[in-house]
Structures are given as C-alpha cells and as structure tokens.
Design a protein around this motif. Structure first.
Motif, PDB file in Angstrom:
ATOM      1  N   MET A   1      48.035  33.316  52.915  1.00  0.00           N
ATOM      2  CA  MET A   1      47.889  31.757  52.189  1.00  0.00           C
ATOM      3  C   MET A   1      48.280  32.151  51.319  1.00  0.00           C
ATOM      4  O   MET A   1      49.377  31.595  50.426  1.00  0.00           O
ATOM      5  CB  MET A   1      46.599  31.136  52.822  1.00  0.00           C
ATOM      6  N   ILE A   2      47.595  33.003  50.542  1.00  0.00           N
ATOM      7  CA  ILE A   2      47.725  32.917  48.924  1.00  0.00           C
ATOM      8  C   ILE A   2      49.414  33.609  48.559  1.00  0.00           C
ATOM      9  O   ILE A   2      49.999  32.588  47.718  1.00  0.00           O
ATOM     10  CB  ILE A   2      46.600  34.083  48.023  1.00  0.00           C
ATOM     11  N   GLU A   3      49.847  35.013  49.358  1.00  0.00           N
ATOM     12  CA  GLU A   3      50.988  35.419  49.607  1.00  0.00           C
ATOM     13  C   GLU A   3      51.872  34.658  50.040  1.00  0.00           C
ATOM     14  O   GLU A   3      53.244  34.430  49.234  1.00  0.00           O
ATOM     15  CB  GLU A   3      50.885  36.164  49.893  1.00  0.00           C
ATOM     16  N   ALA A   4      51.370  33.171  50.481  1.00  0.00           N
ATOM     17  CA  ALA A   4      52.582  32.761  51.140  1.00  0.00           C
ATOM     18  C   ALA A   4      52.904  31.414  50.225  1.00  0.00           C
ATOM     19  O   ALA A   4      53.982  31.268  49.410  1.00  0.00           O
ATOM     20  CB  ALA A   4      52.357  31.831  52.757  1.00  0.00           C
ATOM     21  N   VAL A   5      52.105  30.757  49.409  1.00  0.00           N
ATOM     22  CA  VAL A   5      52.106  29.598  48.408  1.00  0.00           C
ATOM     23  C   VAL A   5      52.966  30.547  47.726  1.00  0.00           C
ATOM     24  O   VAL A   5      53.164  29.716  46.837  1.00  0.00           O
ATOM     25  CB  VAL A   5      50.550  29.942  47.763  1.00  0.00           C
ATOM     26  N   ASN A   6      52.413  31.768  47.191  1.00  0.00           N
ATOM     27  CA  ASN A   6      53.180  32.762  45.887  1.00  0.00           C
ATOM     28  C   ASN A   6      54.524  32.497  46.111  1.00  0.00           C
ATOM     29  O   ASN A   6      55.458  32.619  45.297  1.00  0.00           O
ATOM     30  CB  ASN A   6      52.663  34.152  46.058  1.00  0.00           C
ATOM     31  N   ARG A   7      55.057  32.772  47.158  1.00  0.00           N
ATOM     32  CA  ARG A   7      56.943  33.600  47.223  1.00  0.00           C
ATOM     33  C   ARG A   7      57.114  31.917  47.737  1.00  0.00           C
ATOM     34  O   ARG A   7      57.752  32.009  47.010  1.00  0.00           O
ATOM     35  CB  ARG A   7      56.306  34.209  48.666  1.00  0.00           C
ATOM     36  N   GLN A   8      56.231  30.644  47.769  1.00  0.00           N
ATOM     37  CA  GLN A   8      57.166  29.662  48.253  1.00  0.00           C
ATOM     38  C   GLN A   8      57.186  29.064  47.159  1.00  0.00           C
ATOM     39  O   GLN A   8      58.168  28.107  47.139  1.00  0.00           O
ATOM     40  CB  GLN A   8      55.933  28.066  49.076  1.00  0.00           C
ATOM     41  N   HIS A   9      56.724  28.884  46.238  1.00  0.00           N
ATOM     42  CA  HIS A   9      56.525  28.461  44.525  1.00  0.00           C
ATOM     43  C   HIS A   9      56.695  29.293  43.527  1.00  0.00           C
ATOM     44  O   HIS A   9      56.717  28.848  42.217  1.00  0.00           O
ATOM     45  CB  HIS A   9      54.739  27.389  44.199  1.00  0.00           C
ATOM     46  N   ASN A  10      56.671  30.799  43.915  1.00  0.00           N
ATOM     47  CA  ASN A  10      57.161  31.322  42.650  1.00  0.00           C
ATOM     48  C   ASN A  10      55.724  31.077  41.525  1.00  0.00           C
ATOM     49  O   ASN A  10      56.338  30.916  40.926  1.00  0.00           O
ATOM     50  CB  ASN A  10      58.599  31.057  42.055  1.00  0.00           C
ATOM     51  N   ILE A  11      54.681  32.136  42.254  1.00  0.00           N
ATOM     52  CA  ILE A  11      53.712  32.381  41.517  1.00  0.00           C
ATOM     53  C   ILE A  11      52.592  32.943  41.521  1.00  0.00           C
ATOM     54  O   ILE A  11      52.806  33.396  42.336  1.00  0.00           O
ATOM     55  CB  ILE A  11      52.917  30.186  41.467  1.00  0.00           C
ATOM     56  N   ARG A  12      51.914  33.285  41.000  1.00  0.00           N
ATOM     57  CA  ARG A  12      51.005  34.831  41.074  1.00  0.00           C
ATOM     58  C   ARG A  12      49.712  33.819  41.038  1.00  0.00           C
ATOM     59  O   ARG A  12      49.463  33.792  39.649  1.00  0.00           O
ATOM     60  CB  ARG A  12      50.981  35.762  40.260  1.00  0.00           C
ATOM     61  N   LEU A  13      49.264  33.447  41.715  1.00  0.00           N
ATOM     62  CA  LEU A  13      47.718  32.388  42.274  1.00  0.00           C
ATOM     63  C   LEU A  13      46.216  33.310  41.638  1.00  0.00           C
ATOM     64  O   LEU A  13      46.021  33.005  41.362  1.00  0.00           O
ATOM     65  CB  LEU A  13      48.102  32.181  43.516  1.00  0.00           C
ATOM     66  N   GLN A  14      46.808  34.708  41.728  1.00  0.00           N
ATOM     67  CA  GLN A  14      45.952  35.430  41.491  1.00  0.00           C
ATOM     68  C   GLN A  14      44.964  35.084  40.280  1.00  0.00           C
ATOM     69  O   GLN A  14      44.303  35.053  39.913  1.00  0.00           O
ATOM     70  CB  GLN A  14      45.967  37.227  42.134  1.00  0.00           C
ATOM     71  N   HIS A  15      46.552  35.410  38.966  1.00  0.00           N
ATOM     72  CA  HIS A  15      45.663  34.852  38.107  1.00  0.00           C
ATOM     73  C   HIS A  15      44.806  33.966  37.585  1.00  0.00           C
ATOM     74  O   HIS A  15      44.193  33.591  36.824  1.00  0.00           O
ATOM     75  CB  HIS A  15      47.268  35.103  36.839  1.00  0.00           C
ATOM     76  N   CYS A  16      45.746  33.031  38.023  1.00  0.00           N
ATOM     77  CA  CYS A  16      44.747  31.733  37.971  1.00  0.00           C
ATOM     78  C   CYS A  16      43.658  31.498  38.541  1.00  0.00           C
ATOM     79  O   CYS A  16      42.470  31.475  38.167  1.00  0.00           O
ATOM     80  CB  CYS A  16      45.202  30.294  38.801  1.00  0.00           C
ATOM     81  N   ILE A  17      43.123  32.179  39.701  1.00  0.00           N
ATOM     82  CA  ILE A  17      41.892  32.537  40.852  1.00  0.00           C
ATOM     83  C   ILE A  17      40.647  33.101  39.200  1.00  0.00           C
ATOM     84  O   ILE A  17      40.112  32.892  39.309  1.00  0.00           O
ATOM     85  CB  ILE A  17      42.820  33.385  42.334  1.00  0.00           C
ATOM     86  N   ARG A  18      41.060  34.571  38.829  1.00  0.00           N
ATOM     87  CA  ARG A  18      40.296  35.076  38.172  1.00  0.00           C
ATOM     88  C   ARG A  18      40.545  34.605  37.485  1.00  0.00           C
ATOM     89  O   ARG A  18      39.010  34.370  36.709  1.00  0.00           O
ATOM     90  CB  ARG A  18      41.347  36.108  37.814  1.00  0.00           C
ATOM     91  N   LEU A  19      40.749  33.855  35.563  1.00  0.00           N
ATOM     92  CA  LEU A  19      40.275  32.742  35.610  1.00  0.00           C
ATOM     93  C   LEU A  19      39.333  31.574  36.072  1.00  0.00           C
ATOM     94  O   LEU A  19      37.951  32.016  35.073  1.00  0.00           O
ATOM     95  CB  LEU A  19      41.328  31.881  34.907  1.00  0.00           C
ATOM     96  N   ASP A  20      39.236  31.571  37.158  1.00  0.00           N
ATOM     97  CA  ASP A  20      38.149  30.442  37.393  1.00  0.00           C
ATOM     98  C   ASP A  20      37.213  30.878  37.389  1.00  0.00           C
ATOM     99  O   ASP A  20      35.709  30.886  37.287  1.00  0.00           O
ATOM    100  CB  ASP A  20      38.944  29.923  38.270  1.00  0.00           C
ATOM    101  N   LEU A  21      37.715  32.196  38.169  1.00  0.00           N
ATOM    102  CA  LEU A  21      36.133  33.488  38.745  1.00  0.00           C
ATOM    103  C   LEU A  21      35.240  33.042  37.372  1.00  0.00           C
ATOM    104  O   LEU A  21      34.159  33.774  36.983  1.00  0.00           O
ATOM    105  CB  LEU A  21      36.077  34.315  39.535  1.00  0.00           C
ATOM    106  N   ALA A  22      36.080  34.038  36.018  1.00  0.00           N
ATOM    107  CA  ALA A  22      35.778  34.012  34.686  1.00  0.00           C
ATOM    108  C   ALA A  22      35.127  33.732  34.388  1.00  0.00           C
ATOM    109  O   ALA A  22      33.794  33.178  33.920  1.00  0.00           O
ATOM    110  CB  ALA A  22      36.480  34.772  34.212  1.00  0.00           C
ATOM    111  N   GLN A  23      35.261  32.511  34.706  1.00  0.00           N
ATOM    112  CA  GLN A  23      34.171  31.087  33.451  1.00  0.00           C
ATOM    113  C   GLN A  23      33.062  30.969  34.508  1.00  0.00           C
ATOM    114  O   GLN A  23      32.308  30.244  33.853  1.00  0.00           O
ATOM    115  CB  GLN A  23      34.883  29.618  33.575  1.00  0.00           C
ATOM    116  N   GLU A  24      33.162  31.207  35.805  1.00  0.00           N
ATOM    117  CA  GLU A  24      31.912  31.375  36.004  1.00  0.00           C
ATOM    118  C   GLU A  24      30.272  31.946  35.886  1.00  0.00           C
ATOM    119  O   GLU A  24      29.353  31.531  36.108  1.00  0.00           O
ATOM    120  CB  GLU A  24      32.227  31.884  38.448  1.00  0.00           C
ATOM    121  N   ARG A  25      31.071  33.038  35.346  1.00  0.00           N
ATOM    122  CA  ARG A  25      29.615  33.913  34.506  1.00  0.00           C
ATOM    123  C   ARG A  25      28.996  33.158  33.302  1.00  0.00           C
ATOM    124  O   ARG A  25      29.765  33.038  32.405  1.00  0.00           O
ATOM    125  CB  ARG A  25      30.872  35.414  34.404  1.00  0.00           C
TER     126      ARG A  25
END
Length: 128
Positions: free
Chosen positions: A104-128
């Motif tokens: 699903m992430i890859e489909a959203v990346n293609r559809q919206h021309n985005i790399r969600l993994q970067h935003c997801i990593r930022l959220d996860l980094a704030q968890e620490r």
C-alpha cells in the motif's frame, strides 16, 4: 469539530490523536495544504486504538498515508474520504499482514509521487 473533552487516549499537540468523546473513539488528524489548515475526524474502535498504541510503525503509516490522501481533498484533487473509506484504509493499515501494508505504501508513493518512508521514519524517530 468535536471539543476536546479531556479524555485524550493518544497523541499530543499538533499530531494525530484519539479522544474518547461520550464513549466514542475519534481519530483526528490535522492537515495543512498551503494556507489552509483543517482537522479531519473519524470514528475508530477499541481494537484499532490498541494497535495504534502498540505499533508505532503502523501508527506512522496511517498518519502519512491518510495525510497524503486528505491533502488532495483540500486542494480539490480528490473526493472527500468518507467514514467507510477511512474504515477500509484503517483496516488495511492496522489489521492486514505487513507485506500488504508495504504494498500500500508503494502504491501511495507512485500515485502521489511521494516517498512516505521518509515521513514515517521521522515519526518513528520522535518515538524515542
């Protein structure tokens, strides 16, 4: 928009959050697009909240997939996301095998021309 009743179950500040409002769990997500800021609200179930609280990765995926899709509704490039649409998205992200979530992430990346993994990593980094 529902008033915060003091029964915050998840989240803090300007981030996705869940409030217990009169026995209903409401997932709220603030979304900015240019000069427009809106907050979108959807009802979730106790099982959804349990996953959101226990799984930071899926919580971040929901945040950024939903944010990306809602941003397009603000600009008029997509139709509104109904409660039923949200429920389907929520079920896929929170309750599907992780391989399906990654697809699903890859489909959203293609559809919206985005790399969600970067935003997801930022959220996860704030968890620490």
């Amino acid at each position: 928009m529902a008033a915060i009743s003091g029964n915050r179950r998840m989240g803090d500040g300007y981030e996705p959050h869940v409030d217990d409002i009169d026995g209903r769990l409401i997932y709220s997500l603030p979304v900015d697009s240019g000069h427009v800021s809106l907050s979108f609200e959807y009802e979730i179930e106790a099982g959804d909240l349990a996953v959101l609280l226990d799984d930071a990765y899926r919580r971040a995926v929901l945040h950024w997939v939903l944010h990306t899709k809602l941003q397009r509704t603000i600009t008029g490039m997509a139709v509104e996301i109904s409660q039923a649409d949200f429920r389907a998205l929520l079920s896929e992200i929170l309750h599907s095998p992780i391989d399906d979530v990654e697809r699903m992430i890859e489909a959203v990346n293609r559809q919206h021309n985005i790399r969600l993994q970067h935003c997801i990593r930022l959220d996860l980094a704030q968890e620490r």
